[in-house]
Design a protein around this motif. Sequence first.
Motif, PDB file in Angstrom:
ATOM      1  N   GLU A 137      -5.364   8.405   4.729  1.00  0.00           N
ATOM      2  CA  GLU A 137      -6.147   9.085   5.766  1.00  0.00           C
ATOM      3  C   GLU A 137      -7.583   8.579   5.827  1.00  0.00           C
ATOM      4  OE1 GLU A 137      -4.178  10.472   3.537  1.00  0.00           O
ATOM      5  OE2 GLU A 137      -2.941  12.017   4.488  1.00  0.00           O
ATOM      6  N   ASP A 138      -8.047   7.898   4.778  1.00  0.00           N
ATOM      7  CA  ASP A 138      -9.405   7.370   4.742  1.00  0.00           C
ATOM      8  C   ASP A 138      -9.521   5.969   5.342  1.00  0.00           C
ATOM      9  OD1 ASP A 138     -10.269   9.679   3.458  1.00  0.00           O
ATOM     10  OD2 ASP A 138      -9.959   8.839   1.460  1.00  0.00           O
ATOM     11  N   LEU A 139      -8.401   5.383   5.756  1.00  0.00           N
ATOM     12  CA  LEU A 139      -8.422   4.042   6.353  1.00  0.00           C
ATOM     13  C   LEU A 139      -9.006   4.090   7.762  1.00  0.00           C
ATOM     14  CD1 LEU A 139      -4.811   2.883   5.392  1.00  0.00           C
ATOM     15  CD2 LEU A 139      -6.946   2.060   4.392  1.00  0.00           C
ATOM     16  N   SER A 140      -9.587   2.983   8.184  1.00  0.00           N
ATOM     17  CA  SER A 140     -10.017   2.864   9.575  1.00  0.00           C
ATOM     18  C   SER A 140      -8.788   2.548  10.424  1.00  0.00           C
ATOM     19  CB  SER A 140     -11.042   1.739   9.716  1.00  0.00           C
ATOM     20  OG  SER A 140     -10.415   0.485   9.518  1.00  0.00           O
ATOM     21  N   THR A 141      -8.922   2.630  11.722  1.00  0.00           N
ATOM     22  CA  THR A 141      -7.788   2.312  12.593  1.00  0.00           C
ATOM     23  C   THR A 141      -7.358   0.864  12.401  1.00  0.00           C
ATOM     24  OG1 THR A 141      -9.306   1.842  14.416  1.00  0.00           O
ATOM     25  CG2 THR A 141      -8.291   4.014  14.374  1.00  0.00           C
ATOM     26  N   ARG A 142      -8.315  -0.014  12.234  1.00  0.00           N
ATOM     27  CA  ARG A 142      -7.991  -1.430  12.055  1.00  0.00           C
ATOM     28  C   ARG A 142      -7.295  -1.670  10.716  1.00  0.00           C
ATOM     29  NH1 ARG A 142     -11.920  -6.552  13.211  1.00  0.00           N
ATOM     30  NH2 ARG A 142     -10.368  -8.122  12.772  1.00  0.00           N
ATOM     31  N   GLU A 143      -7.806  -1.037   9.647  1.00  0.00           N
ATOM     32  CA  GLU A 143      -7.183  -1.183   8.334  1.00  0.00           C
ATOM     33  C   GLU A 143      -5.754  -0.633   8.361  1.00  0.00           C
ATOM     34  OE1 GLU A 143     -11.123  -0.775   5.456  1.00  0.00           O
ATOM     35  OE2 GLU A 143     -10.150   1.030   6.212  1.00  0.00           O
ATOM     36  N   ALA A 144      -5.578   0.511   9.011  1.00  0.00           N
ATOM     37  CA  ALA A 144      -4.245   1.107   9.111  1.00  0.00           C
ATOM     38  C   ALA A 144      -3.295   0.184   9.871  1.00  0.00           C
ATOM     39  CB  ALA A 144      -4.322   2.473   9.785  1.00  0.00           C
ATOM     40  N   SER A 145      -3.786  -0.401  10.941  1.00  0.00           N
ATOM     41  CA  SER A 145      -2.970  -1.331  11.730  1.00  0.00           C
ATOM     42  C   SER A 145      -2.561  -2.541  10.891  1.00  0.00           C
ATOM     43  CB  SER A 145      -3.742  -1.779  12.968  1.00  0.00           C
ATOM     44  OG  SER A 145      -2.990  -2.687  13.725  1.00  0.00           O
ATOM     45  N   THR A 146      -3.504  -3.076  10.150  1.00  0.00           N
ATOM     46  CA  THR A 146      -3.221  -4.212   9.274  1.00  0.00           C
ATOM     47  C   THR A 146      -2.177  -3.831   8.227  1.00  0.00           C
ATOM     48  OG1 THR A 146      -5.444  -5.108   9.559  1.00  0.00           O
ATOM     49  CG2 THR A 146      -4.248  -5.798   7.584  1.00  0.00           C
ATOM     50  N   LEU A 147      -2.342  -2.656   7.622  1.00  0.00           N
ATOM     51  CA  LEU A 147      -1.405  -2.209   6.589  1.00  0.00           C
ATOM     52  C   LEU A 147      -0.006  -2.021   7.175  1.00  0.00           C
ATOM     53  CD1 LEU A 147      -0.796  -1.339   3.723  1.00  0.00           C
ATOM     54  CD2 LEU A 147      -1.612   0.954   4.311  1.00  0.00           C
ATOM     55  N   ILE A 148       0.099  -1.419   8.339  1.00  0.00           N
ATOM     56  CA  ILE A 148       1.399  -1.222   8.982  1.00  0.00           C
ATOM     57  C   ILE A 148       2.070  -2.567   9.235  1.00  0.00           C
ATOM     58  CG2 ILE A 148       2.529  -0.482  11.128  1.00  0.00           C
ATOM     59  CD1 ILE A 148       0.402   1.822  11.180  1.00  0.00           C
ATOM     60  N   ASP A 149       1.310  -3.516   9.780  1.00  0.00           N
ATOM     61  CA  ASP A 149       1.870  -4.846  10.040  1.00  0.00           C
ATOM     62  C   ASP A 149       2.367  -5.497   8.746  1.00  0.00           C
ATOM     63  OD1 ASP A 149       1.364  -4.613  12.743  1.00  0.00           O
ATOM     64  OD2 ASP A 149      -0.478  -5.821  12.682  1.00  0.00           O
ATOM     65  N   GLU A 150       1.590  -5.396   7.675  1.00  0.00           N
ATOM     66  CA  GLU A 150       1.985  -6.004   6.403  1.00  0.00           C
ATOM     67  C   GLU A 150       3.200  -5.299   5.801  1.00  0.00           C
ATOM     68  OE1 GLU A 150      -1.427  -6.244   3.834  1.00  0.00           O
ATOM     69  OE2 GLU A 150      -2.443  -7.644   5.167  1.00  0.00           O
ATOM     70  N   LEU A 151       3.247  -3.976   5.915  1.00  0.00           N
ATOM     71  CA  LEU A 151       4.407  -3.236   5.416  1.00  0.00           C
ATOM     72  C   LEU A 151       5.663  -3.629   6.191  1.00  0.00           C
ATOM     73  CD1 LEU A 151       2.838   0.308   4.927  1.00  0.00           C
ATOM     74  CD2 LEU A 151       3.869  -1.080   3.125  1.00  0.00           C
ATOM     75  N   LYS A 152       5.537  -3.728   7.513  1.00  0.00           N
ATOM     76  CA  LYS A 152       6.689  -4.091   8.343  1.00  0.00           C
ATOM     77  C   LYS A 152       7.198  -5.486   8.006  1.00  0.00           C
ATOM     78  CE  LYS A 152       5.938  -1.342  12.497  1.00  0.00           C
ATOM     79  NZ  LYS A 152       5.578  -1.406  13.927  1.00  0.00           N
ATOM     80  N   ARG A 153       6.287  -6.394   7.693  1.00  0.00           N
ATOM     81  CA  ARG A 153       6.665  -7.764   7.375  1.00  0.00           C
ATOM     82  C   ARG A 153       7.115  -7.923   5.920  1.00  0.00           C
ATOM     83  NH1 ARG A 153       1.443  -9.802   9.398  1.00  0.00           N
ATOM     84  NH2 ARG A 153       1.522  -9.505  11.637  1.00  0.00           N
ATOM     85  N   GLY A 154       6.972  -6.861   5.119  1.00  0.00           N
ATOM     86  CA  GLY A 154       7.374  -6.926   3.719  1.00  0.00           C
ATOM     87  C   GLY A 154       6.405  -7.717   2.870  1.00  0.00           C
ATOM     88  N   LEU A 155       5.124  -7.739   3.262  1.00  0.00           N
ATOM     89  CA  LEU A 155       4.130  -8.529   2.540  1.00  0.00           C
ATOM     90  C   LEU A 155       3.457  -7.749   1.417  1.00  0.00           C
ATOM     91  CD1 LEU A 155       2.403 -10.249   5.607  1.00  0.00           C
ATOM     92  CD2 LEU A 155       4.164 -11.195   4.115  1.00  0.00           C
ATOM     93  N   VAL A 156       3.872  -6.512   1.196  1.00  0.00           N
ATOM     94  CA  VAL A 156       3.230  -5.647   0.209  1.00  0.00           C
ATOM     95  C   VAL A 156       4.035  -5.657  -1.070  1.00  0.00           C
ATOM     96  CG1 VAL A 156       2.568  -3.283  -0.262  1.00  0.00           C
ATOM     97  CG2 VAL A 156       2.242  -4.228   2.011  1.00  0.00           C
ATOM     98  N   GLU A 157       3.349  -5.761  -2.224  1.00  0.00           N
ATOM     99  CA  GLU A 157       4.035  -5.881  -3.510  1.00  0.00           C
ATOM    100  C   GLU A 157       3.835  -4.696  -4.440  1.00  0.00           C
ATOM    101  OE1 GLU A 157       3.331  -9.592  -5.434  1.00  0.00           O
ATOM    102  OE2 GLU A 157       3.479 -10.706  -3.565  1.00  0.00           O
ATOM    103  N   SER A 158       3.046  -3.708  -4.074  1.00  0.00           N
ATOM    104  CA  SER A 158       2.776  -2.571  -4.954  1.00  0.00           C
ATOM    105  C   SER A 158       3.952  -1.600  -4.897  1.00  0.00           C
ATOM    106  CB  SER A 158       1.497  -1.878  -4.520  1.00  0.00           C
ATOM    107  OG  SER A 158       1.211  -0.810  -5.386  1.00  0.00           O
ATOM    108  N   ARG A 159       4.891  -1.748  -5.812  1.00  0.00           N
ATOM    109  CA  ARG A 159       6.119  -0.933  -5.816  1.00  0.00           C
ATOM    110  C   ARG A 159       5.965   0.296  -6.678  1.00  0.00           C
ATOM    111  NH1 ARG A 159       8.899  -2.569  -1.517  1.00  0.00           N
ATOM    112  NH2 ARG A 159       8.846  -4.801  -1.409  1.00  0.00           N
TER     113      ARG A 159
END
Length: 160
Positions: A137-159
């Motif tokens: 909830e503390d993310l900016s709109t741009r940071e949230a958008s970036t995170l969503i894109d990375e999650l969708k692409r499977g680029l996130v490794e923090s399991r």
Amino acid sequence: MALTLSVGLQKKVGLPDYGSLCASCHVEFEIDRSLIDNDLEGFHEKAAGAFAACRQAVNDQLGQQSAYSSSPPSNGKPNRTYHHNGHARHSGNGQSTARDVGTATQSQIRAIFAISKRQRVDLASLVREKFSVDRPEDLSTREASTLIDELKRGLVESRA
């Protein structure tokens, strides 16, 4: 025979003191008719790619505009964004920095929670490591958008 594919995206974000920023991107290009007749998945990929390009262009433009339009609010206090915990956001050099265009929308927050749950990502650790915030909830709109894109692409490794 060629077809014309037209894709567009417009986004408006609110600013303090009843201000707002708006950016839009519209592209038009020709595609081969055979995509619709024989390769619907290929057509969807072309359309999705165009939307992704527009989304990135709009988010980039809003980020640039917000950097240039950071005039002091009418109450005379500095225009600085704070976390929900009341502390100003700090860059790595110890100086406060303004956040990108407002806080994440409720839709973005829901998407982040849903995707991270589906992929079993440790969301608390991820946002702390990647964006230096305590919660999504503390993310900016741009940071949230970036995170969503990375999650969708499977680029996130923090399991989890």
